[in-house]
Write an enzyme that holds these catalytic residues in place. Structure first.
Site, PDB file in Angstrom:
ATOM      1  N   PRO A 201       0.915  -1.199  -0.046  1.00 52.25           N
ATOM      2  CG  PRO A 201      -0.680  -1.578   1.609  1.00 52.25           C
ATOM      3  CD  PRO A 201       0.454  -2.006   1.200  1.00 52.25           C
ATOM      4  CG  MET A 202       1.305   5.620  -2.335  1.00 51.61           C
ATOM      5  SD  MET A 202       3.353   5.436  -2.476  1.00 51.61           S
ATOM      6  CE  MET A 202       3.215   4.787  -4.356  1.00 51.61           C
ATOM      7  CB  CYS A 203      -1.129   4.887   3.205  1.00 47.62           C
ATOM      8  SG  CYS A 203      -1.851   3.292   3.288  1.00 47.62           S
ATOM      9  CB  THR A 204       2.200   0.836   4.304  1.00 49.24           C
ATOM     10  OG1 THR A 204       0.947   0.450   4.596  1.00 49.24           O
ATOM     11  CG2 THR A 204       3.473   0.098   4.992  1.00 49.24           C
ATOM     12  CG  ASN A 207       2.408   8.415   5.093  1.00 47.25           C
ATOM     13  OD1 ASN A 207       2.884   9.302   4.655  1.00 47.25           O
ATOM     14  ND2 ASN A 207       1.279   8.357   4.583  1.00 47.25           N
TER      15      ASN A 207
END
Length: 432
Positions: A201-204, A207
């Site tokens: 996941p890009m958010c993981t 961030n």
């Protein structure tokens, strides 16, 4: 070197007489043995985990004229399973080191290496071989050699049909298959069977990275495009992989994450699943057996797909993979698409890239009268870039054919359009 008495006694048990399982066309005796030892020139593509096993097996089975291609050099991590190599071989060409080992160890066998890419060779080169065996870890390379051999095959001249035996492993799983270009299902026919690469996941990764793979993926999909906006990562480039490795290492240090290595970077960027020696041995044995059966006709060869699942016990399964009529490589010459004429060219290109039965990465498109969009050279890409925002009916008449080329394939695909404004329509790819 002349063979000594009884050197091939075990092999000759299969070649000196017929049996209940021999193929009806099999003719035992000196002629088939002479063909195996003196005339059957074999090409092995890849000298890694599978390739080392294949070269050893083929040499011990009586194939005496073997060629091998590999573009990689030997790394210390290869030594645990690629048994033809020694510590003193590190940084040497895999193809050259493997050829030297086999030639020295198995008297009378000649192994000719080529240190480079398969794309460096032309159709004339591949036409000299009786059998070609792939021990590759790259889908792109498999697609290229498959398309090359399909393009080489002429059904009116059986000698142009070069059997392709493909082996592949993923951890405790593996497969071996026999492809007769133009006759059986080709490699391209089965692209939709492939396991999709692991994604994060890009958010993981942006961030809260927690594992080394998150740092590598961030460097590959976020930082690399920022640093090099005009091109994509070349997964075969040492320079590109080193850049990503250094970037990932810096990010890992920021988040106190350990374990980022160059080898892991290769695995994440190229979607490589760690290789296991026992699986390599099993799949290479299956591929070598098929080569022996095809070369001698002593028994029927595989029809046409063999699967090994070592993570569920010692379980194997075989089945026949059907040829697809809409395969862009071995199907009919033209692919017919029913499509909305108001679709923008850029969206059509993305649709082609997303279709599992086409699966291309950097397509260039043209009609017989004009270029629609060209990926290279740069000046032509800039000249055709405005077409990306135009609709298909602005660019292509229904009667026109669109020719699609891609660096991953040595052939072009021909697409014919049937336009429809039906909002419910899903682009339907069928044969013309």
């Amino acid at each position: 070197m002349k063979d000594w008495n009884d050197r091939w006694s075990n092999i000759n048990k299969y070649l000196d007489r017929s049996g209940p399982y021999t193929d009806p066309g099999f003719k035992p005796g000196e002629q088939v043995k002479s063909f195996l030892h003196e005339e059957c020139k074999v090409l092995v593509i890849g000298a890694g985990g599978l390739g080392c096993e294949l070269l050893k097996n083929l040499a011990m089975m009586g194939f005496k004229d073997i060629h091998v291609i590999d573009m990689d050099t030997i790394d210390v991590s290869n030594l645990n399973r690629q048994f033809l190599f020694r510590p003193e071989d590190i940084n040497k060409s895999k193809a050259i080191a493997a050829a030297e080992f086999i030639t020295k160890r198995v008297p009378g066998v000649k192994v000719t290496p080529y240190f480079g890419k398969i794309q460096d060779k032309d159709e004339e080169y591949y036409s000299q071989f009786k059998i070609i065996i792939c021990g590759l870890d790259s889908v792109e390379a498999r697609r290229w050699i498959n398309a090359t051999l399909v393009n080489l095959a002429d059904m009116d001249y059986p000698e142009t049909i070069k059997p392709l035996i493909d082996g592949g492993t993923e951890g405790f799983k593996g497969q071996a298959r026999v492809i007769l270009p133009g006759i059986t299902a080709c490699y391209e026919c089965s692209l939709d069977m492939h396991t999709k690469p692991v994604s994060y996941p890009m958010c993981t990764i942006a961030n809260t990275p927690r594992i080394p793979e998150h740092c590598i993926e961030y460097a590959s999909v976020v930082e690399f495009p920022k640093a090099f906006p005009d091109r994509k990562v070349d997964t075969d480039s040492v320079e590109d992989l080193t850049w990503i490795y250094q970037c990932a290492l810096n990010r890992a240090n920021q988040f106190n994450i350990e374990g980022v290595t160059y080898q892991l970077t290769q695995g994440v960027v190229k979607h490589i699943i760690p290789s296991i020696a026992s699986t390599n041995a099993i799949i290479a044995a299956a591929c070598a057996n098929e080569a022996f059966k095809i070369a001698t006709n002593c028994t029927s060869y595989l029809n046409n797909y063999f699967m090994y699942m070592g993570d569920n016990g010692i379980y194997t399964h075989t089945f026949e993979l059907d040829k697809k009529d809409n395969c862009p490589v071995c199907g009919f010459e033209q692919i017919q698409m029913t499509i909305n004429p108001k679709l923008k060219l850029k969206d059509f290109i993305q649709m082609l890239m997303d279709k599992p039965n086409i699966s291309i990465k950097k397509p260039s498109l043209a009609t017989p009268s004009k270029a629609l969009y060209m990926q290279a050279p740069k000046n032509l890409e800039m000249a055709t870039r405005p077409n990306l925002e135009k609709t298909l009916d602005e660019l292509v008449d229904e009667s026109e054919e669109v020719v699609v080329t891609d660096p991953s394939l040595p052939i072009s695909m021909h697409i014919g359009f049937t336009y429809s404004l039906d909002e419910k329509i899903v682009d339907d790819v069928v044969n013309a």
